[in-house]
Design a protein around this motif. Structure first.
Motif, PDB file in Angstrom:
ATOM      1  N   ALA A 111     -26.595  17.374  -7.137  1.00 34.13           N
ATOM      2  CA  ALA A 111     -27.599  17.374  -8.203  1.00 34.13           C
ATOM      3  C   ALA A 111     -28.342  18.710  -8.267  1.00 34.13           C
ATOM      4  CB  ALA A 111     -28.593  16.234  -7.991  1.00 34.13           C
ATOM      5  N   HIS A 112     -28.614  19.293  -7.117  1.00 28.52           N
ATOM      6  CA  HIS A 112     -29.360  20.557  -7.078  1.00 28.52           C
ATOM      7  C   HIS A 112     -28.544  21.730  -7.625  1.00 28.52           C
ATOM      8  CE1 HIS A 112     -32.372  23.400  -5.778  1.00 28.52           C
ATOM      9  NE2 HIS A 112     -31.430  24.100  -5.186  1.00 28.52           N
ATOM     10  N   PHE A 113     -27.273  21.799  -7.288  1.00 29.84           N
ATOM     11  CA  PHE A 113     -26.459  22.961  -7.637  1.00 29.84           C
ATOM     12  C   PHE A 113     -25.566  22.783  -8.856  1.00 29.84           C
ATOM     13  CE2 PHE A 113     -27.321  23.761  -3.114  1.00 29.84           C
ATOM     14  CZ  PHE A 113     -27.772  25.076  -3.186  1.00 29.84           C
ATOM     15  N   ASP A 114     -25.325  21.570  -9.294  1.00 33.19           N
ATOM     16  CA  ASP A 114     -24.384  21.289 -10.384  1.00 33.19           C
ATOM     17  C   ASP A 114     -25.008  21.618 -11.738  1.00 33.19           C
ATOM     18  OD1 ASP A 114     -22.296  20.385 -11.951  1.00 33.19           O
ATOM     19  OD2 ASP A 114     -22.617  18.265 -11.503  1.00 33.19           O
ATOM     20  N   GLY A 115     -24.845  22.855 -12.169  1.00 33.25           N
ATOM     21  CA  GLY A 115     -25.469  23.321 -13.406  1.00 33.25           C
ATOM     22  C   GLY A 115     -24.996  22.602 -14.653  1.00 33.25           C
ATOM     23  N   ASP A 116     -23.713  22.275 -14.751  1.00 38.41           N
ATOM     24  CA  ASP A 116     -23.206  21.623 -15.960  1.00 38.41           C
ATOM     25  C   ASP A 116     -23.133  20.101 -15.822  1.00 38.41           C
ATOM     26  OD1 ASP A 116     -20.966  21.252 -14.360  1.00 38.41           O
ATOM     27  OD2 ASP A 116     -19.659  22.562 -15.541  1.00 38.41           O
ATOM     28  N   LYS A 117     -23.606  19.585 -14.711  1.00 43.68           N
ATOM     29  CA  LYS A 117     -23.704  18.136 -14.471  1.00 43.68           C
ATOM     30  C   LYS A 117     -22.372  17.406 -14.621  1.00 43.68           C
ATOM     31  CE  LYS A 117     -28.059  18.743 -13.852  1.00 43.68           C
ATOM     32  NZ  LYS A 117     -28.408  19.214 -12.530  1.00 43.68           N
ATOM     33  N   ASP A 118     -21.288  18.047 -14.134  1.00 46.36           N
ATOM     34  CA  ASP A 118     -19.977  17.403 -14.209  1.00 46.36           C
ATOM     35  C   ASP A 118     -19.576  16.717 -12.899  1.00 46.36           C
ATOM     36  OD1 ASP A 118     -19.430  19.608 -12.615  1.00 46.36           O
ATOM     37  OD2 ASP A 118     -17.673  20.256 -13.769  1.00 46.36           O
ATOM     38  N   GLY A 119     -20.509  16.654 -11.948  1.00 45.39           N
ATOM     39  CA  GLY A 119     -20.243  15.953 -10.698  1.00 45.39           C
ATOM     40  C   GLY A 119     -19.646  16.809  -9.604  1.00 45.39           C
ATOM     41  N   LYS A 120     -19.488  18.095  -9.860  1.00 43.85           N
ATOM     42  CA  LYS A 120     -18.989  18.995  -8.814  1.00 43.85           C
ATOM     43  C   LYS A 120     -19.720  20.330  -8.922  1.00 43.85           C
ATOM     44  CE  LYS A 120     -15.100  20.595 -11.560  1.00 43.85           C
ATOM     45  NZ  LYS A 120     -13.658  20.724 -11.655  1.00 43.85           N
ATOM     46  N   VAL A 121     -19.790  21.009  -7.796  1.00 45.07           N
ATOM     47  CA  VAL A 121     -20.459  22.305  -7.727  1.00 45.07           C
ATOM     48  C   VAL A 121     -19.387  23.370  -7.554  1.00 45.07           C
ATOM     49  CG1 VAL A 121     -22.099  23.741  -6.449  1.00 45.07           C
ATOM     50  CG2 VAL A 121     -22.490  21.270  -6.650  1.00 45.07           C
ATOM     51  N   THR A 122     -19.296  24.265  -8.522  1.00 44.49           N
ATOM     52  CA  THR A 122     -18.346  25.369  -8.427  1.00 44.49           C
ATOM     53  C   THR A 122     -19.010  26.546  -7.714  1.00 44.49           C
ATOM     54  OG1 THR A 122     -19.028  26.370 -10.511  1.00 44.49           O
ATOM     55  CG2 THR A 122     -17.261  24.696 -10.610  1.00 44.49           C
ATOM     56  N   THR A 123     -18.207  27.502  -7.301  1.00 44.92           N
ATOM     57  CA  THR A 123     -18.778  28.689  -6.656  1.00 44.92           C
ATOM     58  C   THR A 123     -19.713  29.422  -7.614  1.00 44.92           C
ATOM     59  OG1 THR A 123     -16.813  29.982  -7.226  1.00 44.92           O
ATOM     60  CG2 THR A 123     -16.887  29.019  -5.015  1.00 44.92           C
ATOM     61  N   ALA A 124     -19.389  29.426  -8.902  1.00 45.48           N
ATOM     62  CA  ALA A 124     -20.250  30.099  -9.884  1.00 45.48           C
ATOM     63  C   ALA A 124     -21.615  29.406  -9.969  1.00 45.48           C
ATOM     64  CB  ALA A 124     -19.577  30.131 -11.251  1.00 45.48           C
ATOM     65  N   GLU A 125     -21.620  28.083  -9.976  1.00 46.57           N
ATOM     66  CA  GLU A 125     -22.887  27.337 -10.020  1.00 46.57           C
ATOM     67  C   GLU A 125     -23.687  27.566  -8.743  1.00 46.57           C
ATOM     68  OE1 GLU A 125     -21.821  23.440 -12.738  1.00 46.57           O
ATOM     69  OE2 GLU A 125     -20.963  23.555 -10.715  1.00 46.57           O
ATOM     70  N   TYR A 126     -23.006  27.529  -7.621  1.00 46.26           N
ATOM     71  CA  TYR A 126     -23.651  27.743  -6.330  1.00 46.26           C
ATOM     72  C   TYR A 126     -24.267  29.144  -6.271  1.00 46.26           C
ATOM     73  CZ  TYR A 126     -24.095  27.585  -1.211  1.00 46.26           C
ATOM     74  OH  TYR A 126     -24.561  27.606   0.079  1.00 46.26           O
ATOM     75  N   ASP A 127     -23.486  30.136  -6.695  1.00 49.15           N
ATOM     76  CA  ASP A 127     -23.971  31.516  -6.663  1.00 49.15           C
ATOM     77  C   ASP A 127     -25.121  31.749  -7.642  1.00 49.15           C
ATOM     78  OD1 ASP A 127     -22.243  32.179  -4.635  1.00 49.15           O
ATOM     79  OD2 ASP A 127     -20.794  33.203  -5.937  1.00 49.15           O
ATOM     80  N   ALA A 128     -25.133  31.053  -8.761  1.00 46.11           N
ATOM     81  CA  ALA A 128     -26.237  31.211  -9.714  1.00 46.11           C
ATOM     82  C   ALA A 128     -27.553  30.779  -9.073  1.00 46.11           C
ATOM     83  CB  ALA A 128     -25.963  30.400 -10.984  1.00 46.11           C
TER      84      ALA A 128
END
Length: 161
Positions: A111-128
């Motif tokens: 929930a904290h890192f998932d920018g597009d709310k698709d249920g997974k955290v990508t490296t791009a979301e994590y790095d943002a």
């Protein structure tokens, strides 16, 4: 308050996975416990563990961590990404022994890192999120975090790591 706890937890997790700072703290606590002395450790996220942070991220050894150095490594993400597909799901977080021990679900991380709310955290979301965290820690805005800036972070500081 919930956001602050997540942020403090993320910073603590990053430090712990980067340099085993909490293992060192636990060792000190065990020694103090055996001797009968009470030893108190400041809460993670209050500027503790600079040495472990620098060891993990200060690639050129200049005593400062640049944004590029910080973003070049993802020790927490890489450890959680069990299938190494470049994204983290709540199931992968839940599979971590520390999360299992506490009965966690992995939902807070996602929930904290998932920018597009698709249920997974990508490296791009994590790095943002990590980039935003770095910018907030870089108090003098010189593109580097030094020991004084790291230690100046209170536990409730808005981190987003």
């Amino acid at each position: 308050m919930k956001v602050n706890l997540v942020r403090a937890g993320v910073l603590a997790g990053t430090v712990a996975l980067c340099g085993s700072g909490f293992a060192l703290a636990a060792t000190g606590q065990s020694a103090a416990h055996k001797s009968g002395a009470k030893q108190q450790h400041p809460p993670a996220g209050q500027g503790q563990h600079w040495d472990q942070f620098a060891k993990a991220f200060d690639a050129n050894g200049d005593g400062k961590v640049s944004k590029e150095e910080f973003l070049a490594k993802r020790p927490m993400f890489d450890k959680i990404d069990g299938n190494h597909d470049g994204s983290v799901t709540s199931d992968e977080v839940k599979a971590m022994p520390a999360v299992q021990k506490k009965g966690g679900t992995g939902q807070n991380f996602v929930a904290h890192f998932d920018g597009d709310k698709d249920g997974k955290v990508t490296t791009a979301e994590y790095d943002a999120k990590r980039s935003s965290f770095f910018d907030k820690m870089d108090k003098n805005k010189d593109g580097m975090i030094d020991q004084s800036e790291f230690k100046a972070q209170p536990a409730s500081e808005d981190s987003g790591a």
